[in-house]
Design an enzyme around this catalytic site. Structure first.
Site, PDB file in Angstrom:
ATOM      1  N   PRO A   1      42.911  23.664  38.144  1.00 17.66           N
ATOM      2  CA  PRO A   1      41.905  22.594  37.915  1.00 17.66           C
ATOM      3  C   PRO A   1      42.243  21.450  38.908  1.00 17.66           C
ATOM      4  CG  PRO A   1      42.364  23.463  35.782  1.00 17.66           C
ATOM      5  CD  PRO A   1      43.423  23.990  36.548  1.00 17.66           C
ATOM      6  N   GLU A   2      41.105  20.825  39.434  1.00 13.97           N
ATOM      7  CA  GLU A   2      41.340  19.967  40.513  1.00 13.97           C
ATOM      8  C   GLU A   2      41.167  18.577  39.604  1.00 13.97           C
ATOM      9  OE1 GLU A   2      40.417  19.858  44.546  1.00 13.97           O
ATOM     10  OE2 GLU A   2      40.274  22.030  44.395  1.00 13.97           O
TER      11      GLU A   2
ATOM     12  N   LYS B   1      46.176  15.489  37.169  1.00 17.37           N
ATOM     13  CA  LYS B   1      45.951  16.673  36.431  1.00 17.37           C
ATOM     14  C   LYS B   1      46.509  16.645  35.051  1.00 17.37           C
ATOM     15  CE  LYS B   1      45.645  19.160  41.188  1.00 17.37           C
ATOM     16  NZ  LYS B   1      45.974  20.210  41.835  1.00 17.37           N
TER      17      LYS B   1
ATOM     18  N   ARG C   1      56.088   9.239  38.041  1.00 18.18           N
ATOM     19  CA  ARG C   1      56.416   9.961  38.957  1.00 18.18           C
ATOM     20  C   ARG C   1      54.983  10.698  39.507  1.00 18.18           C
ATOM     21  NH1 ARG C   1      58.767  13.625  34.692  1.00 18.18           N
ATOM     22  NH2 ARG C   1      57.160  15.279  34.350  1.00 18.18           N
TER      23      ARG C   1
ATOM     24  N   ASN D   1      43.292  22.389  46.175  1.00 19.55           N
ATOM     25  CA  ASN D   1      43.245  22.984  47.320  1.00 19.55           C
ATOM     26  C   ASN D   1      41.830  22.749  48.024  1.00 19.55           C
ATOM     27  OD1 ASN D   1      44.595  24.548  48.949  1.00 19.55           O
ATOM     28  ND2 ASN D   1      43.577  26.480  48.052  1.00 19.55           N
TER      29      ASN D   1
ATOM     30  N   ARG E   1      49.473  28.122  49.466  1.00 19.33           N
ATOM     31  CA  ARG E   1      47.879  28.154  49.013  1.00 19.33           C
ATOM     32  C   ARG E   1      46.907  28.095  50.446  1.00 19.33           C
ATOM     33  NH1 ARG E   1      47.326  25.248  44.348  1.00 19.33           N
ATOM     34  NH2 ARG E   1      45.237  26.304  44.407  1.00 19.33           N
TER      35      ARG E   1
END
Length: 264
Positions: free
Chosen positions: A2-3, A52, A121, A162, A248
């Site tokens: 999932p984006e 995410k 991070r 992506n 990807r």
């Protein structure tokens, strides 16, 4: 995977149904049984997203951290609760709805120090009010890595996946192999603004829509994209090239996305 807009949409929806409510927490699959017992009967005080990563805050300074990874999924349903479907790692039940989380890469309880290490991070998330674009540009402008790789590096910018990577670079005429240190501040500011607008639209429509003036699609596949997985470029009508960037798939138009002449 999932984006970022998907996770922010989930955080928004779950905040509405869970914030300031006592939740029943269980692990039908059994792999999060101890964590579920520790949270069961606690009040959810907030739900938020960092890129995410989905974060549920509970009393006692505890948080439930979820990262779906490539195969995880979230299902929200109205009560009464049906039988769990599939390997449900954690089930959250409020007053009116339940949420099932299947197959996440991460499903864990964090204390404040652990949460701080996690969020420190993660790169700036343009869907958050506290996002710092200067921090992202500082990383990009010092890097020889390609902009195609940098946009997917969640420690540089959080939330872009992506499909958005391909679409944003095409919209701005940037070749995915262009080194980050050749990106001007003006180009970066344009990229940041365009990406934020597209991600905000994604949250609103619950779908990836990168085509200007496009309405939401119908049915299972509602995405509206320009060149991702498309044979031809809608701008120049030339053939779209498919490449792999760190395993990807990505797409670009060799006519509309040309490498800078000072690149070597």
């Amino acid at each position: 995977m999932p984006e970022g807009h998907t996770i922010h949409r989930a955080a928004r929806d779950h905040r509405r149904i869970f914030k300031n409510r006592i939740l029943q927490v269980s692990s039908p699959q059994g792999r999060f049984e101890d964590g579920a017992k520790a949270l069961n009967g606690s009040t959810c005080t907030e739900v938020e997203a960092f890129g995410k990563h989905l974060i549920y805050h509970f009393g006692g300074a505890r948080v439930l951290h979820v990262h779906l990874g490539l195969f995880g999924r979230i299902t929200k349903r109205k009560l009464p609760a049906p039988e769990p479907k599939g390997a449900v790692r954690v089930r959250l039940i409020g007053d009116t709805h339940l949420v099932d989380i299947n197959g996440p890469t991460a499903c864990e309880i964090l204390d404040p120090d652990q949460l701080a290490r996690l969020t420190n991070r993660i790169g700036p998330d343009m869907l958050r009010a506290d996002a710092d674009p200067d921090r992202a540009f500082s990383r990009i402008s010092k890097s020889r890595a390609s902009i195609g790789k940098l946009l997917m590096n969640q420690s540089v910018i959080a939330g872009i996946g992506n499909i958005y990577r391909t679409e944003i670079l095409w919209r701005l005429g940037l070749h995915p192999d262009m080194p980050g240190n050749l990106l001007s501040r003006e180009q970066f500011d344009e990229l940041w603004a365009d990406a934020r607008e597209l991600l905000e639209l994604g949250v609103k429509r619950n779908a990836i829509i990168t085509v200007d003036q496009a309405g939401p699609g119908k049915g299972r596949y509602r995405e509206r994209t320009n060149i991702f997985n498309k044979p031809d470029c809608p701008r120049c009508h030339g053939a779209v090239t498919r490449v792999e960037i760190e395993t990807r798939r990505a797409f670009f138009c060799p006519s509309c996305q040309v490498l800078p002449t000072n690149w070597s």
